[in-house]
Design an enzyme around this catalytic site. Structure first.
Site, short mmCIF file in Angstrom:
data_model
loop_
_atom_site.label_atom_id
_atom_site.label_comp_id
_atom_site.label_asym_id
_atom_site.label_seq_id
_atom_site.Cartn_x
_atom_site.Cartn_y
_atom_site.Cartn_z
N HIS A 226 0.83 -1.20 0.00
CA HIS A 226 0.00 0.00 0.00
C HIS A 226 0.87 1.26 0.00
CE1 HIS A 226 -3.55 2.47 1.15
NE2 HIS A 226 -2.64 3.19 1.80
N GLU A 227 1.83 1.31 0.91
CA GLU A 227 2.68 2.50 1.01
C GLU A 227 3.61 2.62 -0.19
OE1 GLU A 227 1.94 4.64 3.09
OE2 GLU A 227 0.66 3.43 4.40
N HIS B 203 1.88 4.71 -2.78
CA HIS B 203 2.04 6.14 -2.50
C HIS B 203 3.46 6.60 -2.86
CE1 HIS B 203 -1.80 6.57 -0.60
NE2 HIS B 203 -1.51 5.82 0.46
#
Length: 352
Positions: free
Chosen positions: A17-18, A21
């Protein structure tokens, strides 16, 4: 062993997920100061290419700290082309959306791996036939294998159900029984049923249930891609609808699970098979992606909402409004986490 598997899976999901980003931020030239798996006190850190990569003490999440972005300091302004707050709102939205998108992508990859390794499904074989139902009147018997309906080949019970519920008029069933091939015409009727959320619905049915036989799906490379896409879309839709039903009060709050439930599910899946572990990891990854898109301040969806507001009215929300809504967002998230843990503990004691 179950706890270790749980922590590894959760850390992997947070990392992915990170990473979404991070990659989107770097694509737009935003400097990332910290890439953290976990919150709280740092237990390991290494600096590489201007970013501090770290593991923190509480492994229930993670974050990327970008230059010019700090929820605790909404008025923070850091100048330069490498600052998050100097980017256009649509660029910030892409950076924010990239995290949940990475979770959806990971789920699709895992479902594709499942398809390649050997996805299984319920066979289109009849178990019980309801008395006086359309299938009963047409002469359908237990253990009949349904090969085709009209001109559509049937490979799973799911496909069988979809054809019955979505096709209008009578249906021509092609059946294998004791090595003989039989054709039966059945007129489905509308009957009371329940959906996955226990809601009463009307549904086209013929009055049969599956035998429970499991078969392997022999999927080509292209079919595996379609399988992964459909599974990801179905899981996403199911979770979005689940959140909606929870808000409407159709699903009771007692159904919310916390980290204990997630840990147990992952542990059980890891002891079952690698395919079961991949399947539950994919589902949790979709769950993480969907929940992060909810328009709650402090989540990606809340920040996307702020940027959409800026795009429409051509100004940012005030620092006071931003801080108030962010704090409210953390209160909502904290309350949901505590409710999940409370429900988990209740389930444990109820079992005992």
């Amino acid at each position: 062993m179950g706890t270790i598997t749980f922590l590894l899976v959760l850390s992997f999901l947070v990392f992915f997920h990170e990473l979404g980003h991070f990659l989107a931020a770097r694509f737009f030239g935003v400097k990332v100061n910290v890439f953290s798996i976990g919150f709280g006190k740092r237990i390991f850190a290494k600096e590489w290419k201007g970013t501090t990569w770290q593991f923190a003490l509480i492994p229930l999440g993670g974050y990327v700290q970008m230059k010019g972005q700090d929820d605790t300091k909404p008025g923070l302004v850091e100048e330069g082309n490498d600052s998050y707050n100097t980017k256009r709102p649509w660029q910030r939205i892409i950076i924010l959306f990239a995290g949940p998108f990475a979770n959806f992508l990971l789920a699709a990859i895992l479902y594709f791996a499942i398809a390649i390794m050997g996805a299984t499904t319920l066979a289109p074989q009849v178990g019980k036939v309801q008395e006086n139902s359309p299938a009963f009147k047409a002469g359908i018997l237990p253990n009949d294998e349904i090969l085709r309906i009209n001109n559509t080949e049937i490979k799973s019970w799911e496909e069988l159900g979809k054809i019955i519920t979505t096709t209008q008029g009578s249906l021509n069933f092609f059946i294998k029984r004791d090595n003989q091939f039989i054709s039966k015409t059945i007129n489905p009727y509308i009957s009371d049923s329940e959906n996955m959320f226990k809601e009463k619905i009307k549904k086209r049915m013929i009055g049969i249930s599956p035998s429970g036989k499991i078969v392997n799906l022999d999927l080509s490379f292209t079919e595996s891609i379609v399988y992964a896409y459909e599974k990801t879309i179905f899981a996403s839709t199911m979770i979005f609808q689940g959140v909606q039903k929870l808000i409407q009060g159709i699903i009771p709050s007692s159904e919310i699970g916390g980290v204990i439930t997630i840990g147990k599910v992952i542990s059980d899946a890891s002891e079952s098979s690698i395919i079961a572990l991949f399947a539950i990891t994919a589902l949790i990854s979709v769950n993480l992606g969907v929940l992060n898109l909810l328009p709650i301040p402090a989540l990606d969806g809340g920040h996307i909402m702020f940027n959409l507001y800026e795009m429409i009215v051509r100004r940012k929300p005030s620092d006071q409004v931003f801080m108030f809504l962010t704090i409210m967002g953390w209160v909502i998230l904290g309350s949901l986490m505590l409710l999940g843990i409370y429900n988990d503990i209740n389930r444990i004691f109820l079992k005992e």
